[in-house]
Design an enzyme around this catalytic site. Sequence first.
Site, PDB file in Angstrom:
ATOM      1  N   HIS A 134      -8.749   5.917  -0.416  1.00  0.00           N
ATOM      2  CA  HIS A 134      -8.545   7.114   0.407  1.00  0.00           C
ATOM      3  C   HIS A 134      -7.323   7.839  -0.134  1.00  0.00           C
ATOM      4  O   HIS A 134      -6.645   7.358  -1.046  1.00  0.00           O
ATOM      5  CB  HIS A 134      -8.380   6.767   1.895  1.00  0.00           C
ATOM      6  CG  HIS A 134      -7.240   5.825   2.186  1.00  0.00           C
ATOM      7  ND1 HIS A 134      -5.909   6.194   2.082  1.00  0.00           N
ATOM      8  CD2 HIS A 134      -7.234   4.517   2.552  1.00  0.00           C
ATOM      9  CE1 HIS A 134      -5.137   5.171   2.409  1.00  0.00           C
ATOM     10  NE2 HIS A 134      -5.919   4.130   2.679  1.00  0.00           N
ATOM     11  N   ASP A 174     -13.334 -14.836   6.360  1.00  0.00           N
ATOM     12  CA  ASP A 174     -12.579 -15.931   5.735  1.00  0.00           C
ATOM     13  C   ASP A 174     -11.463 -16.400   6.668  1.00  0.00           C
ATOM     14  O   ASP A 174     -10.582 -15.619   7.055  1.00  0.00           O
ATOM     15  CB  ASP A 174     -11.998 -15.439   4.407  1.00  0.00           C
ATOM     16  CG  ASP A 174     -11.538 -16.587   3.538  1.00  0.00           C
ATOM     17  OD1 ASP A 174     -10.507 -17.197   3.875  1.00  0.00           O
ATOM     18  OD2 ASP A 174     -12.190 -16.869   2.522  1.00  0.00           O
ATOM     19  N   SER A 176      -5.745  -1.471   1.365  1.00  0.00           N
ATOM     20  CA  SER A 176      -6.672  -0.411   0.966  1.00  0.00           C
ATOM     21  C   SER A 176      -6.825  -0.382  -0.550  1.00  0.00           C
ATOM     22  O   SER A 176      -5.837  -0.360  -1.276  1.00  0.00           O
ATOM     23  CB  SER A 176      -6.164   0.948   1.439  1.00  0.00           C
ATOM     24  OG  SER A 176      -6.143   1.017   2.838  1.00  0.00           O
TER      25      SER A 176
END
Length: 405
Positions: free
Chosen positions: A223, A343, A358
């Site tokens: 992003h 996980d 990110s």
Amino acid sequence: MKRLIQLSLFLIGIFCVFGMSAAAAGCFLLPDSYEITEGDALSIGTLYSIKERTKDVFSESKQSDESSVYEAEVSVLGVIPVKNVKISETARRQVVVSGTLCGLRIYSQGVTVVDTDTLLTSDGLKRPALDAGFQKGDVILKINEIEVNTAQEVSDAIERANGNVISFTIQRGDTQIILSLAPQYDQNTGTYRTGLWLRDSAAGIGTMTFYDPQTMTFGCLGHSVCDADTGQAINVRSGDVLTAVIQAVKKGGDGTAGEITGALGQKVLGSIYENSENGVYGTLTEKPTAYGIYPVANADEIKTGPAQVITSIDNNGPCAYTVEIENVNLSAENKDLLIRVTDTALLAATGGIVQGMSGSPLIQDGKFIGAVTHVFLDDHAKGYGISAPHMMSHADRVAEAKEAA
């Protein structure tokens, strides 16, 4: 027995007529050539089948795209020959998947207005910038028709004006406008000021997603890098991607995202050319830490089900953790994928997806399928991701622009 023989001959005759008719139709209706990607099976329906290649035609190689062309025989039900066709098989594109924390330093095109201030003048309190029509998020491109890119250049122009009217060329959204104001003498500072609070750069951390070993173009974050005060994406004038050091990991909670905190390193890895809603892209001069080389998945190969996220939560390098792809919507740009962390080790360490993660690459069935982009504030185990095809298209645009320059 005689009837059985007659029936068998009749059925054989029907099959031959049917097969010859299908073969004749196939000669005209089936294409003479096909294109496939390495590892993909070529299917042309239940009636026709393709036998293994009969002979190579030629092979060619250019940079990351290698292809081979060969002939193969098409037959009806694998028995009656139809014709030979040409098949072009393109090698799968491969990228180096990273998953390593990196530093991002971006210098903006123009200077962003992050706020306006009140000045104490001989005529009382004044807000010259606000009164002239300046808004938070405006980008100053020119002063008196002279291009500016730093806050210092704006400050110098205001000082030179010595109280005279200044013309500002402003970018506001998709529109350019002209605003004028006369700096006021601020009694608190003893200087002429406009009341503009400005920013010309931003720095932060994210995760390096991948780089192309042929072109050395990279993609990270998934992003845009936005200004902390305006929330707007920074239009890149120039920028660097650097090494980074992880300092701590903070779990999210009570509607706030967790965070990987880190510091920018001293080593510059490359240059940033694009800061878009689909990530940060540029070219590398130094190779970052890599997790491995993976083929890039085609859009139709990305599916719901188990996958892995490659990310770094300490300075020991990237590791693989299990996730579940819960939804795929390839029209949603940087929210193509709905992801859930499954996980237990990653959940225990971070609570799920956190800021700084990110850009962490996603692997499914041995292929690179995308990267993590967002976290859900009400469920930190869940978030969004961007698909590999969307990231690759941006990286290719950067590579083409660099080659054309």
